[in-house]
Design an enzyme around this catalytic site. Structure first.
Site, PDB file in Angstrom:
ATOM      1  N   CYS A 114      94.544  47.931 -66.739  1.00 35.61           N
ATOM      2  CA  CYS A 114      94.618  47.015 -65.602  1.00 35.61           C
ATOM      3  C   CYS A 114      93.215  46.822 -65.048  1.00 35.61           C
ATOM      4  O   CYS A 114      92.478  47.801 -64.902  1.00 35.61           O
ATOM      5  CB  CYS A 114      95.540  47.597 -64.528  1.00 35.61           C
ATOM      6  SG  CYS A 114      95.711  46.545 -63.080  1.00 35.61           S
ATOM      7  N   HIS A 156     104.135  43.635 -66.049  1.00 32.84           N
ATOM      8  CA  HIS A 156     102.938  44.238 -65.448  1.00 32.84           C
ATOM      9  C   HIS A 156     102.389  43.334 -64.346  1.00 32.84           C
ATOM     10  O   HIS A 156     102.113  43.802 -63.233  1.00 32.84           O
ATOM     11  CB  HIS A 156     101.885  44.470 -66.543  1.00 32.84           C
ATOM     12  CG  HIS A 156     100.583  45.009 -66.053  1.00 32.84           C
ATOM     13  ND1 HIS A 156     100.073  46.233 -66.439  1.00 32.84           N
ATOM     14  CD2 HIS A 156      99.661  44.505 -65.181  1.00 32.84           C
ATOM     15  CE1 HIS A 156      98.924  46.435 -65.828  1.00 32.84           C
ATOM     16  NE2 HIS A 156      98.637  45.400 -65.063  1.00 32.84           N
ATOM     17  N   GLU A 157     102.251  42.036 -64.653  1.00 30.50           N
ATOM     18  CA  GLU A 157     101.660  41.117 -63.670  1.00 30.50           C
ATOM     19  C   GLU A 157     102.592  40.913 -62.475  1.00 30.50           C
ATOM     20  O   GLU A 157     102.143  40.904 -61.324  1.00 30.50           O
ATOM     21  CB  GLU A 157     101.314  39.779 -64.322  1.00 30.50           C
ATOM     22  CG  GLU A 157     100.269  39.854 -65.427  1.00 30.50           C
ATOM     23  CD  GLU A 157      99.015  40.614 -65.032  1.00 30.50           C
ATOM     24  OE1 GLU A 157      98.656  40.607 -63.836  1.00 30.50           O
ATOM     25  OE2 GLU A 157      98.399  41.245 -65.901  1.00 30.50           O
ATOM     26  N   HIS A 160     102.496  43.464 -59.745  1.00 30.40           N
ATOM     27  CA  HIS A 160     101.425  43.360 -58.747  1.00 30.40           C
ATOM     28  C   HIS A 160     101.891  42.579 -57.513  1.00 30.40           C
ATOM     29  O   HIS A 160     101.334  42.739 -56.427  1.00 30.40           O
ATOM     30  CB  HIS A 160     100.200  42.662 -59.344  1.00 30.40           C
ATOM     31  CG  HIS A 160      99.350  43.540 -60.226  1.00 30.40           C
ATOM     32  ND1 HIS A 160      98.808  44.728 -59.790  1.00 30.40           N
ATOM     33  CD2 HIS A 160      98.941  43.392 -61.511  1.00 30.40           C
ATOM     34  CE1 HIS A 160      98.091  45.271 -60.778  1.00 30.40           C
ATOM     35  NE2 HIS A 160      98.170  44.487 -61.832  1.00 30.40           N
TER      36      HIS A 160
HETATM   37 NI    NI Z   1      97.145  44.866 -63.618  1.00 28.65          NI
END
Ligand code: NI
Length: 194
Positions: A114, A156-157, A160
């Site tokens: 990341c 994953h995105e 966030h």
């Molecule tokens: Ni990330």
């Protein structure tokens, strides 16, 4: 366009849920995405979420290296350094106000990195098959299904946007470490096997 500063783990925007975008077609959203693309490209990432540039809005972008997608397994969700492709030639995916759901209970482990945890890497369980819905910059609803590496990048995105960074998804933190140590261990393992 401008290269933005990437927030690191611990920054407030990476710990709190982001706000929905009221109008995906607004010029300031288009400008934000252009800046995010320039920032991601300069940093050598595969994906970037607006909270990573300290903007608390539900916007993510990603580009999928073809080789990784074809492998079907994820290696570093945000790292293109060992691919031969020119990132500028890959299609850019823009998800505004995305909603994702797993298609079944199956999960798989894969290595992720990341841009907000530079130099680190960890083995993260993710759903292998998901469905997504999001708006693009024209305000069009985009819907689809994703598997493997593609599904991992999206999870994953989108994490966030809800205040999660990948170590929070790990089930074995002994597998979180510095890239340089994983590389060293891998090389030593290769030497021992000779
Ligand atoms: Ni990330």
């Amino acid at each position: 366009m401008a290269i933005l500063e990437i927030a690191r783990m611990g920054a407030p925007t990476l710990r709190e849920p982001a706000e929905p975008v009221a109008d995906p077609t607004a010029p300031e959203i288009r400008a934000l995405v252009a800046d995010m693309l320039e920032t991601m490209t300069e940093a050598g990432g595969v994906g970037l979420a607006a909270p990573q540039v300290r903007v608390p809005l539900r916007v993510v972008i990603f580009q999928l290296p073809r080789a990784r997608v074809e492998e079907g397994v994820a290696e570093d969700a945000e790292d293109t350094e060992d691919t031969e492709e020119d990132p500028g030639e890959l299609p850019l995916h823009v998800f505004i106000n995305p909603v994702i759901e797993p298609l079944d209970d199956e999960q798989a482990l894969g290595w992720e990195g990341c841009l907000s945890l530079p130099g680190m890497r960890g083995l993260v369980p993710r759903h292998t098959r998901i469905r997504y819905r999001a708006f693009d910059l024209d305000g069009t609803l985009i819907e689809g299904e994703a598997t493997g590496f593609h599904a991992r990048v999206i999870q994953h995105e989108c994490d966030h946007l809800d205040g999660f960074v990948y170590p929070m998804r790990m089930t074995d933190l002994s597998l979180l470490g510095y890239d340089s140590e994983w590389t060293r261990a891998m090389l030593e393992g290769a030497e021992a096997a000779e």
